[in-house]
Write an enzyme that holds these catalytic residues in place. Structure first.
Site, short mmCIF file in Angstrom:
data_model
loop_
_atom_site.label_atom_id
_atom_site.label_comp_id
_atom_site.label_asym_id
_atom_site.label_seq_id
_atom_site.Cartn_x
_atom_site.Cartn_y
_atom_site.Cartn_z
N SER A 92 0.85 -1.13 0.01
CA SER A 92 -0.07 0.02 -0.01
C SER A 92 0.92 1.13 0.05
CB SER A 92 -0.89 0.08 1.16
OG SER A 92 -1.57 1.16 1.33
N SER A 93 0.84 1.81 -0.99
CA SER A 93 1.90 2.96 -1.11
C SER A 93 1.66 4.35 -0.17
CB SER A 93 1.81 3.65 -2.82
OG SER A 93 2.12 2.76 -3.60
N ALA A 94 2.62 4.86 -0.14
CA ALA A 94 2.35 6.22 0.76
C ALA A 94 1.22 7.03 0.40
CB ALA A 94 3.67 6.81 1.03
#
Length: 385
Positions: A92-94
């Protein structure tokens, strides 16, 4: 206990100025529904740590609603996430970079969106909120990741059209698309994404040529079936699996090694502005990284240059204080260090343009990067131009 709604609001405030529609989507789609009970939190300081909702719920909740990426898979699933060591292969990307990409994409209600890389499903859910669930098509290459994403999305109340397959192929049966949202890095933009988009469509993707710095790319499709665009910012994502680099070799693993010297300090390249990184990577197709590596002889800076298509072609340059010339160890027939330095000085000769002066065109004949305008392409391997 702090509610998830309050945590989401605090996250939004921490992200600073956001497009109202993006902020509303983050409020409406709780991130915690898309993060597994055990994952790997990866803050900017490099202190990666396992977060476990059962063992330490406070730390888990804090990480989930912090502006950091959270890795959910290592080594394509072959390494347990608790090992906290291995290649990051799903995450889950920033939230900050997700928000930026959604702003560059600028989806409107009713737009048909193709997403490449479902991952945990959070960005697909955000897109569902912004354009309508029936308008989102999301493709994930990993069947295990795709299965969990489908569950996450269902639990959150969203049912986009999900596909397990190669995102580079798109989904022609659901075309044409108004937006293409890419959540994995690409070295080469598949033309299928342009073909399956209507004129005026926007494609937003992480461009990962990986010469020290990686960039965000925003393209607009024109009626003649070509897409033009620029690099609005920086972005580093996990590469699309089909476009990963081949594994490189270390110097001691081969005898096919030439010892050269150079008068050019490797730090001239390593510490150059990021506009140079974009130009050098575009002209050579090489990748590079460097680091301070003190050894028994004292202070040392080492820079690696590699050919991502050929693991037997690379060079390593060493800098030590007080040297008039610097060591270069090169493997393979291709003179990669000379190519890099030649490209760097061409960039200097152009007036050291920053990355925002470069752009890309993608058409049936491939992609090309240009300076200032499409009519001024950066040609490969330093020929012409």
């Amino acid at each position: 206990m702090i509610s998830s709604r309050n945590r989401a609001e605090a996250l939004i405030q921490n992200l600073g100025s956001l497009d109202r529609r993006v902020a509303d989507a983050i409020r409406a789609v709780p991130r915690h529904l898309f993060v597994p009970p055990v994952a790997l939190a990866c803050p900017d300081d490099g202190d990666e740590r396992v977060i476990d909702r059962e063992a330490d719920p406070a730390a888990w909740w804090e990480a989930v609603y912090s502006d950091i990426p959270i890795v959910t898979q290592l080594d394509d699933g072959s390494t347990d996430i608790r090992a906290a060591s291995g290649r990051h292969t799903s995450a889950s990307s920033a939230p900050c970079i997700i928000a930026r990409f959604l702003e560059w994409l600028n989806p409107e209600p009713g737009h048909r969106v193709l997403e490449i890389g479902t991952g945990t499903g959070w960005t697909a859910a955000l897109l569902c909120h912004m354009v309508g669930t029936a308008n989102v098509t999301s493709i994930e290459v990993d069947p295990v990741v795709a299965e969990q994403a489908a569950k996450n999305l269902g639990d959150a109340g969203f049912q986009p059209h999900l596909i397990v397959g190669d995102g580079a192929e798109g989904c022609p049966s659901r075309a044409p698309y108004d937006r293409v949202h890419v959540t994995c890095g690409v070295r080469t933009v598949p033309y299928t994404w342009v073909e399956q988009s209507r004129p005026g469509a926007v494609i937003a993707a992480p461009f990962m040529q990986d010469f020290q710095t990686n960039f965000a790319l925003r393209l607009v499709v024109t009626p003649d079936g070509v897409a033009h665009g620029r690099f609005p910012g920086l972005a580093s994502y996990m590469l699309m699996r089909a476009q990963r680099s081949l594994p490189g070799r270390q110097p001691h693993e081969t005898e096919n090694k030439r010892h050269l010297t150079t008068r050019i300090d490797p730090r001239t390249i390593a510490y150059a502005p990021i506009g140079a990184d974009l130009a050098i990577g575009a002209m050579t197709g090489l990748t590079a990284h460097g680091s301070d590596e003190p050894d028994e002889d004292g202070e040392l800076y080492r820079m690696w240059v590699t050919d991502p298509r050929n693991p037997d072609t690379w060079a390593v340059m060493d800098w030590r204080p007080g040297c008039e010339e610097y060591e270069v160890f090169q493997v393979g027939d291709r003179p990669v260090w000379e190519e890099v330095t030649d490209a760097y000085f061409r960039w200097v000769g152009w007036g050291e343009p920053d990355f925002d002066r470069f752009g890309m065109t993608v058409g049936p004949d491939g992609q090309r990067i240009w300076l200032d305008r499409p009519g001024h392409p950066l040609t490969g391997r330093l020929s012409g131009n």
